[in-house]
Write an enzyme that holds these catalytic residues in place. Sequence first.
Site, PDB file in Angstrom:
ATOM      1  N   SER A   1       0.821  -1.224   0.000  1.00 27.92           N
ATOM      2  CA  SER A   1       0.000   0.000   0.000  1.00 27.92           C
ATOM      3  C   SER A   1       0.849   1.266   0.000  1.00 27.92           C
ATOM      4  CB  SER A   1      -0.923   0.002   1.228  1.00 27.92           C
ATOM      5  OG  SER A   1      -0.155  -0.026   2.426  1.00 27.92           O
TER       6      SER A   1
ATOM      7  N   GLU B   1     -18.450  22.496 -15.206  1.00 30.11           N
ATOM      8  CA  GLU B   1     -18.803  21.196 -15.770  1.00 30.11           C
ATOM      9  C   GLU B   1     -18.027  20.082 -15.080  1.00 30.11           C
ATOM     10  OE1 GLU B   1     -20.020  22.525 -20.322  1.00 30.11           O
ATOM     11  OE2 GLU B   1     -18.086  21.586 -19.953  1.00 30.11           O
TER      12      GLU B   1
ATOM     13  N   THR C   1     -39.431  26.737 -10.873  1.00 27.42           N
ATOM     14  CA  THR C   1     -39.743  25.389 -10.395  1.00 27.42           C
ATOM     15  C   THR C   1     -39.986  24.555 -11.641  1.00 27.42           C
ATOM     16  OG1 THR C   1     -42.141  25.784 -10.242  1.00 27.42           O
ATOM     17  CG2 THR C   1     -40.829  26.272  -8.278  1.00 27.42           C
ATOM     18  N   HIS C   2     -39.550  23.302 -11.620  1.00 31.31           N
ATOM     19  CA  HIS C   2     -39.643  22.424 -12.807  1.00 31.31           C
ATOM     20  C   HIS C   2     -38.898  23.020 -14.000  1.00 31.31           C
ATOM     21  CE1 HIS C   2     -42.855  20.304 -10.602  1.00 31.31           C
ATOM     22  NE2 HIS C   2     -43.344  21.510 -10.335  1.00 31.31           N
TER      23      HIS C   2
ATOM     24  N   ASN D   1     -16.154  27.893 -23.125  1.00 32.86           N
ATOM     25  CA  ASN D   1     -16.762  26.746 -22.453  1.00 32.86           C
ATOM     26  C   ASN D   1     -16.604  26.811 -20.935  1.00 32.86           C
ATOM     27  OD1 ASN D   1     -17.407  25.627 -24.973  1.00 32.86           O
ATOM     28  ND2 ASN D   1     -15.409  24.606 -25.110  1.00 32.86           N
TER      29      ASN D   1
ATOM     30  N   SER E   1     -12.493  26.193 -27.625  1.00 33.81           N
ATOM     31  CA  SER E   1     -12.635  25.015 -28.474  1.00 33.81           C
ATOM     32  C   SER E   1     -11.459  24.929 -29.429  1.00 33.81           C
ATOM     33  CB  SER E   1     -13.944  25.097 -29.261  1.00 33.81           C
ATOM     34  OG  SER E   1     -13.959  24.166 -30.327  1.00 33.81           O
TER      35      SER E   1
ATOM     36  N   GLN F   1      -7.439  -2.355   3.738  1.00 40.99           N
ATOM     37  CA  GLN F   1      -6.426  -1.549   3.057  1.00 40.99           C
ATOM     38  C   GLN F   1      -7.073  -0.688   1.968  1.00 40.99           C
ATOM     39  OE1 GLN F   1      -2.487  -3.282   2.172  1.00 40.99           O
ATOM     40  NE2 GLN F   1      -2.963  -2.914   0.018  1.00 40.99           N
TER      41      GLN F   1
ATOM     42  N   ASN G   1      -2.214  -2.437  13.082  1.00 45.31           N
ATOM     43  CA  ASN G   1      -3.668  -2.258  13.045  1.00 45.31           C
ATOM     44  C   ASN G   1      -4.108  -0.988  13.768  1.00 45.31           C
ATOM     45  OD1 ASN G   1      -3.551  -4.698  11.777  1.00 45.31           O
ATOM     46  ND2 ASN G   1      -4.659  -5.854  13.333  1.00 45.31           N
TER      47      ASN G   1
ATOM     48  N   LYS H   1     -16.166  29.819 -29.210  1.00 42.14           N
ATOM     49  CA  LYS H   1     -16.646  29.144 -28.008  1.00 42.14           C
ATOM     50  C   LYS H   1     -15.921  29.632 -26.742  1.00 42.14           C
ATOM     51  CE  LYS H   1     -19.045  26.051 -27.612  1.00 42.14           C
ATOM     52  NZ  LYS H   1     -18.635  24.635 -27.796  1.00 42.14           N
TER      53      LYS H   1
END
Length: 457
Positions: free
Chosen positions: A23, A290, A155-156, A285, A277, A322, A110, A283
């Site tokens: 690990s 996002e 709403t909605h 973005n 872009s 682990q 442990n 563009k």
Amino acid sequence: MTKLWGGRFTKPTNKLVEEYTSSITFDQKLALQDIEGSIAHVEMLGACDIIEMSEVMQIKEGLLTIKEKVKKGDVTFSVEHEDIHMNIEKLLIDEIGPVGGKLHTGRSRNDQVATDMHLYLREKTKGLMELVEAVQSSLVEQAEKHVETILPGYTHLQRAQPVSFGHHLMAYFWMFERDKERLQDSLKRINWSPLGAAALAGTPYPIDRQMTSDALGFDQPYPNSLDAVSDRDFILEFLSISSIMITHISRLSEELILWGSQEFQFVELDDAFCTGSSIMPQKKNPDVPELLRGKTGRIYGHLMGLLTLLKGLPLAYNKDMQEDKEGMFDTVETLEGALSLLAPMLASMHVKGDQMKNAVNEDYSNATDIADYLAVKGMPFREAHEVIGKIVLYSIQQEKYLLDLTMEEYQDFSPLFEADIFEKLNPNQVVAARNSEGGTGFEQVNKQIQLAKEHLS
């Protein structure tokens, strides 16, 4: 160096097994916590006369030397030594000789790893609380500027009633406030000390668990040694809180994406938080919000992964555990990155108040106020609701908005309409009128912002 546990074995570990079970590639993040716990442990061993004080000083000095090397990045960890605990012990023995092997007296990997994770998560939880506050401060700063900026409330995802933009932003402030409170409350359970529980049953050495607990700043030792080494509730709770928080971040990110689109044009994110872009030069973005939205599934996955991992494990420690660390580390780093980006992105966001105002002047979101207007004049609200529905339908058919109708047109639907209806339908008046506690009325939003500042201070 042979394995520290190799005395019972007749063959070396298969190299594939060594690589698969190691690990150190990820638990090296716990190096400083491991050293901190080890210093507290060895000081306790000396105070309890379990090892000589001269040996305590040697071990402590060796650990402090290794600590400085770790901080400088001058340490190379090895898969051969499996995990952070055995890597640190090997470095210690190389530094000070065989006396370094006395460090592990009265403890096990442990209880050692459990202690490390409690220390790590306590530190990171406090740091995340500070980052949440930075986001909250940005929200309050923008809300205070835009108490009287009006936008459509939805709403909605359909326009419902106009609201203060400051009020809308403050809704997220209180979401993050609850996240912060959950983090604060989780410290009660993070801040227990597993150290001294050893492998699962405690130890025959006359150790003082309260001493190590106090030295490490814990509130108390775990009362049960089996629970101490097998408990991962504190990580589950952290991942659960993180899942709720990233949900809030995702919802806010979704709104920033929508508001910044050509269809809405309510806000514009600073260029520093957007990308372009490779093929379409026009563009801009919103990659940051996002990606913040996209990280949500990652954190949900870590929560579900640990729940699934633990559901069938008998007491006490099992090697399956682990797998508890990488999800915790990744969640911490994901939230640290998200919150660190969100605060300045919100602070630098340009709000297009005129565009929002145009939107509320070109919809029917003030229709409820006509129903309230008629109800105040004595018409039952349900009857008023039907009248307004007919007015809205008529307006749509005539390609008009409610403020475009004439007094004669209103009175065709009810003689209760008077000239003051046009004032009642003004979006600023519609918002200001909602002055009930917690409402979007400007007076209430200012009160809310003041309350938020008190929470931050």
